[in-house]
Every structure is written in C-alpha cells, then in structure tokens.
Motif scaffolding. Structure first.
Motif, mmCIF file in Angstrom:
data_model
loop_
_atom_site.group_PDB
_atom_site.id
_atom_site.type_symbol
_atom_site.label_atom_id
_atom_site.label_comp_id
_atom_site.label_asym_id
_atom_site.label_seq_id
_atom_site.Cartn_x
_atom_site.Cartn_y
_atom_site.Cartn_z
ATOM 1 N N UNK A 66 0.946 -1.395 -0.069
ATOM 2 C CA UNK A 66 -0.155 -0.021 -0.015
ATOM 3 C C UNK A 66 0.924 1.245 -0.030
ATOM 4 N N UNK A 67 2.096 1.244 0.845
ATOM 5 C CA UNK A 67 2.618 2.332 0.943
ATOM 6 C C UNK A 67 3.551 2.616 -0.626
ATOM 7 N N UNK A 68 3.939 1.499 -1.063
ATOM 8 C CA UNK A 68 4.632 1.677 -2.451
ATOM 9 C C UNK A 68 3.694 2.440 -3.369
ATOM 10 N N UNK A 69 2.534 1.856 -3.403
ATOM 11 C CA UNK A 69 1.558 2.303 -4.405
ATOM 12 C C UNK A 69 1.182 4.089 -4.226
ATOM 13 N N UNK A 70 1.168 4.099 -2.911
ATOM 14 C CA UNK A 70 0.825 5.708 -2.403
ATOM 15 C C UNK A 70 1.997 6.615 -2.726
ATOM 16 N N UNK A 71 3.316 6.006 -2.639
ATOM 17 C CA UNK A 71 4.285 6.587 -3.081
ATOM 18 C C UNK A 71 4.438 7.038 -4.678
ATOM 19 N N UNK A 72 3.910 5.904 -5.457
ATOM 20 C CA UNK A 72 3.764 6.023 -6.814
ATOM 21 C C UNK A 72 2.787 6.904 -7.193
ATOM 22 N N UNK A 73 1.640 6.931 -6.366
ATOM 23 C CA UNK A 73 0.597 7.982 -6.925
ATOM 24 C C UNK A 73 1.090 9.420 -6.742
ATOM 25 N N UNK A 74 1.942 9.744 -5.692
ATOM 26 C CA UNK A 74 2.053 10.783 -5.124
ATOM 27 C C UNK A 74 3.174 11.339 -6.180
ATOM 28 N N UNK A 75 3.903 10.503 -7.173
ATOM 29 C CA UNK A 75 5.184 10.789 -7.816
ATOM 30 C C UNK A 75 6.316 10.705 -7.021
ATOM 31 N N UNK A 76 6.439 10.199 -6.103
ATOM 32 C CA UNK A 76 7.669 9.997 -5.331
ATOM 33 C C UNK A 76 8.490 8.804 -5.770
ATOM 34 N N UNK A 77 9.674 8.322 -5.252
ATOM 35 C CA UNK A 77 10.370 7.479 -5.601
ATOM 36 C C UNK A 77 9.888 6.242 -4.745
ATOM 37 N N UNK A 78 9.826 5.085 -5.511
ATOM 38 C CA UNK A 78 9.611 3.865 -5.023
ATOM 39 C C UNK A 78 10.419 2.871 -4.667
ATOM 40 N N UNK A 79 11.738 2.943 -5.208
ATOM 41 C CA UNK A 79 12.867 2.332 -5.206
ATOM 42 C C UNK A 79 13.179 1.671 -4.011
ATOM 43 N N UNK A 80 13.582 2.598 -2.752
ATOM 44 C CA UNK A 80 13.835 1.965 -1.557
ATOM 45 C C UNK A 80 12.818 0.913 -1.234
ATOM 46 N N UNK A 81 11.832 1.414 -0.977
ATOM 47 C CA UNK A 81 10.446 0.637 -0.481
ATOM 48 C C UNK A 81 10.363 -0.733 -1.061
ATOM 49 N N UNK A 82 10.358 -0.709 -2.562
ATOM 50 C CA UNK A 82 10.658 -1.917 -3.133
ATOM 51 C C UNK A 82 11.853 -2.723 -2.782
ATOM 52 N N UNK A 83 12.899 -2.099 -2.990
ATOM 53 C CA UNK A 83 13.912 -2.807 -2.575
ATOM 54 C C UNK A 83 14.088 -3.797 -0.965
ATOM 55 N N UNK A 84 13.450 -3.033 -0.249
ATOM 56 C CA UNK A 84 13.264 -3.469 1.181
ATOM 57 C C UNK A 84 12.210 -4.638 1.090
ATOM 58 N N UNK A 85 11.223 -4.339 0.300
ATOM 59 C CA UNK A 85 10.270 -5.650 0.444
ATOM 60 C C UNK A 85 10.771 -6.774 -0.387
ATOM 61 N N UNK A 86 11.454 -6.502 -1.366
ATOM 62 C CA UNK A 86 12.577 -7.770 -2.025
ATOM 63 C C UNK A 86 13.338 -8.493 -1.164
ATOM 64 N N UNK A 87 14.043 -7.471 -0.302
ATOM 65 C CA UNK A 87 15.161 -7.924 0.535
ATOM 66 C C UNK A 87 14.252 -8.987 1.633
ATOM 67 N N UNK A 88 13.401 -8.575 2.193
ATOM 68 C CA UNK A 88 12.751 -9.188 3.244
ATOM 69 C C UNK A 88 12.388 -10.492 2.716
ATOM 70 N N UNK A 89 11.897 -10.798 1.408
ATOM 71 C CA UNK A 89 11.410 -11.978 1.075
ATOM 72 C C UNK A 89 12.585 -12.766 0.620
#
Ligand code: ASP
Ligand code: MG
Length: 440
Positions: A66-89
């Motif tokens: 949800x956080x990644x989606x909201x960052x994207x909709x606000x036009x902010x960078x999603x890179x770190x959030x995606x990387x963290x989620x990837x790393x977790x898995x």
C-alpha cells in the motif's frame, strides 16, 4: 460448556472422515523462516488429510505494498521501499532453501519485475483497480515461496491461483463473489488437484473478473477466501491458525485477563466481526453457517490446544465482550441555513456512501447535523466529502477508535474511556458504543 478434551475429540472425529478441510494461515503465521517451518510442522500433524491451504501475504507485506502504491501515486520514488520488500522475501528464501536452489529466488525476481511493470503502467484515474493490481502481489509472492518450501519438505502439494477460481464482479478493493461460477470452477480445479496431490495451496484475499483482471475481497479478506473454498467444496471444517489462542472476549494484546470462548454460535461470531473483532473477517461466517461447516480458530504457537469452535450451537454468552476498532474517522454533515436534517438529505448521504462503498460503523443525528463513524480510507472519504460539500458544512476527525462493549457494566465503561476524549456515545440495554481519541 465444552472442555479441551471434548473439543479435541470433536475435531479428531471430523478429521477421520474422507472429506477435505481448509486451513488458513495469516500474515503473522508465515512472517519469517521460523514461522514457515512451524507451519510445515503443523501440516505434518495431519498426514492423511486432504487440505486446501489458504495463505495471506507474509508479515506486513500488504501494508508495505500500500505504501509503495501511495508513493507512486504521489509521484515519489518507490525504489527503496521496493528494495526493502524484495530483501525481506529474499532473506526468508535464503533461510528456507539451500544455496543451490536458486529457482525460488528467480521466481521472486520475476514477480518483482512484474510488480515494477504494473507500477509503471498505473492508471491514476482508476485508483481501486490499480490498488488491486499492486496489492495482490503479496499473496502471489507468499504462495510461490510456500509452495516451493512445502514441496522441498516432501509434501505432495500443488497450487491453484485464486484469481482463476474465485469469480468476482469488478468492484475492485471490495469485490463481490459470483457464487455460481465460483462453485463450478473451484469444484473442478480442486478435484483435479486432489486427484494428484494431498495438499493444495492458494492465495487468500484475491479473486478475478470474467475479463481476467485481478480483484481483492477487502482488507484481511483471506479468512473469507477460506470460507469460500470450504463452502464450494463442502469441506468438513475450516481452521484459522492465529497468533492468539482462539477468540477471546477482548483483544489479549490490549486487555489483560481476556477469557477464551470455547464455542460460539455463528450468530454471535458474526455479530462480533460486525463490531470490528479483527480476529475474523466479517464476510466469513455467512457461507459457513449456510453450509453448517464448523470453523476452528486456534493458535499456531500451541497447535495442541483447543481454541474456539464456531458452529451451530445455542449458547449465548453473558460475559462482557470488548471490541476495539482502530483507524476510525468521524464525519459530521451540518446544515447552517436554519433548515433541519430531513429524510431526503439523509438519503442523499446514504446514496453517496453506497456509491463509494463506505460502510457506516456507527451513526447519530441532531436537528441540524448527521454524524457517521467510518473506517479511515482517505481516498474514498475524499470522494464522498467532495460530492456532498455543496449540501453541507462537513467536519472531519481522523485517528479515532470505536469501542464496543457487549454486556457492558459501568465499571468497564469507565475503564475503557479513561484518559480518552469522547466524540460520540450510544447505548442500548446490552450494548455500549463510543468513539474516542486517545489523549496525548
Ligand atoms: N494480506 C491481506 C491483508 O493484509 C489479506 C489478509 O491478510 O487476510 O489485508
Ligand atoms: Mg493479514
């Protein structure tokens, strides 16, 4: 009253029959490698059973998406959030699999590539549809990792995708199930899988439209998925594996001395979910009650314990039950032109609520105002207020809690409202409800 031995005997008896059953594992029960191993240990306790396993996203993945989606909709960078989620898995995978088993990591990488593509293609004007296309990745990822792990553990298991089994309409984020189509598809695909395997895993929370678009059934909807599969296969029981010992008369994380219900009627359980008991999703009970399928809520930490059975029984509990629903907003529609709140105006508000899929958790009116307590859902509430702003002055408070006490007494009310600011209060003979804010 049943005791643990009787409960165990009741289920042992059910488990003997050839019929399949449904297990649901929520986010907390698969949040790390240790939890996933525990899940596999639980499954080993049922060696000869045909089980449909419904899984949520791991840990807090849905919130992260949800956080990644909201960052994207606000036009902010999603890179770190995606990387963290990837790393977790990825680190979960590295604890669960040997180094040379790179296949699962490759599958994870592919899913994250798809996620990035979906994010880049988002259609901002269709928020709900975009939401489902992104948020669904949580369950796609968890089911892929768990299938791989359980296969490695030598279970005879295969996967079906819920989006192909649960047919819904296109009310994205709160999709309605087409029961006829769903039953037909589930029966066919589950039968096919069980002809070859002992276990079948699928994603909770997800469905699909006739056109093949992915939908979701509402937050925490995996319980409902378990009930859908149980209803459509005429399963003998559903078990929800939780981080609590069963259903208690108050959330044990917030209320000390909470008491476990050993059994609950469908009616009473449904009422508790309506008030916001987060232990089960509100839509879960109905299909089970219709088909008389018992539901067992039990602890994944202590799988030998009895937990709570929800089934056809006549027991009505008289002990108090406290339900706290967090993340609430209070919206007041006010008239400032010396007219009163009429039925016509109320119906205008209700029509708008219905159009935007907003559910009322509590409501009250005065001569010149109408107040509703609803879930914080900024996107939907914005649309609602925008639509009604020409008819009313609108006041909006967020970050509140709705507390419901069934079978209340005065001392409990004082305890639950101590150090809290009261926004709205109501009582009937047996129920007390209050909307409060924690004083800071
Ligand atoms: N993963 C979804 C959520 O967190 C569905 C579920 O867990 O039941 O809302
Ligand atoms: Mg969850």
């Amino acid at each position: 009253m049943l005791n643990y031995e009787k409960i165990a005997a009741y289920f042992a008896n059910l488990y003997k029959k050839e019929q399949m059953q449904v297990f649901k594992f929520g986010g907390a029960s698969i949040k790390d490698a240790e939890a996933v191993r525990n899940m596999s240990e639980i499954l080993k306790r049922f060696p000869d059973e045909k089980i449909i396993i419904v899984v949520s996203a791991m840990g807090k993945t849905t919130n992260a998406l949800e956080e990644i989606l909201h960052l994207r909709l606000k036009g902010l960078s999603t890179e770190t959030a995606i990387q963290n989620l990837f790393q977790y898995h990825a680190s979960l995978i590295s604890s669960l699999f040997d180094k040379n088993e790179s296949k699962i990591l490759q599958l994870l990488e592919n899913l994250f590539e798809d996620l990035k593509i979906k994010l880049s293609e988002l259609n901002k004007s269709r928020y709900d549809e975009s939401y489902d296309s992104i948020i669904s990745f949580g369950e796609m990822i968890s089911s892929t990792i768990l299938l791989g792990f359980l296969q490695k553990e030598a279970f005879s298991i295969s996967k079906v995708d819920a989006k192909d089994c649960i047919r819904t309409d296109n009310s994205f984020r709160d999709a309605l199930v087409n029961w006829g189509k769903t039953k037909e598809t589930i029966k066919k695909s589950i039968q096919h899988e069980f002809n070859q395997n002992q276990l079948v895993i699928t994603q909770g929370f997800l469905g699909g439209t006739q056109e093949g678009k992915i939908t979701t059934l509402g937050r925490e909807g995996s319980d409902f998925t378990a009930a859908i599969f149980a209803y459509c296969t005429n399963a003998k029981a559903v078990t929800i594996w939780k981080d609590v010992p069963g259903i208690l008369n108050g959330d044990p994380k917030k209320i000390k001395d909470a008491i476990l219900y050993q059994e609950l009627s469908y009616q009473e359980a449904a009422e508790m979910t309506y008030y916001g008991a987060s232990v089960i999703h509100p839509k879960t009970i109905k299909p089970l009650a219709i088909a008389s399928i018992p539901m067992h809520v039990r602890s994944f930490y202590e799988p030998e314990k009895g937990g709570t059975i929800i089934h056809d029984c006549k027991i009505i509990h008289e002990i108090p039950c406290i339900i706290i629903k967090e993340k609430q907003s209070l919206i007041t529609f006010k008239l400032t032109d010396f007219t009163f709140i009429t039925e016509a105006l109320i119906s205008k508000i209700f029509e708008a609520l219905n159009r935007h899929h907003i559910k009322i958790n509590m409501m009250q009116n005065t001569a010149i105002s109408f107040s509703i307590c609803v879930n914080d859902d900024l996107h939907r509430l914005d649309q609602l207020m925008n639509e009604l702003k020409d008819d009313f002055s609108i006041f909006y408070n967020k970050g509140l809690e709705l507390v419901t006490i069934k079978n209340f007494d005065e001392s409990l009310i004082s305890r639950m409202t101590e150090n809290k600011e009261i926004y709205l209060e109501q009582r009937t003979r047996k129920n007390y409800q209050v909307v409060v804010k924690n004083e800071v």
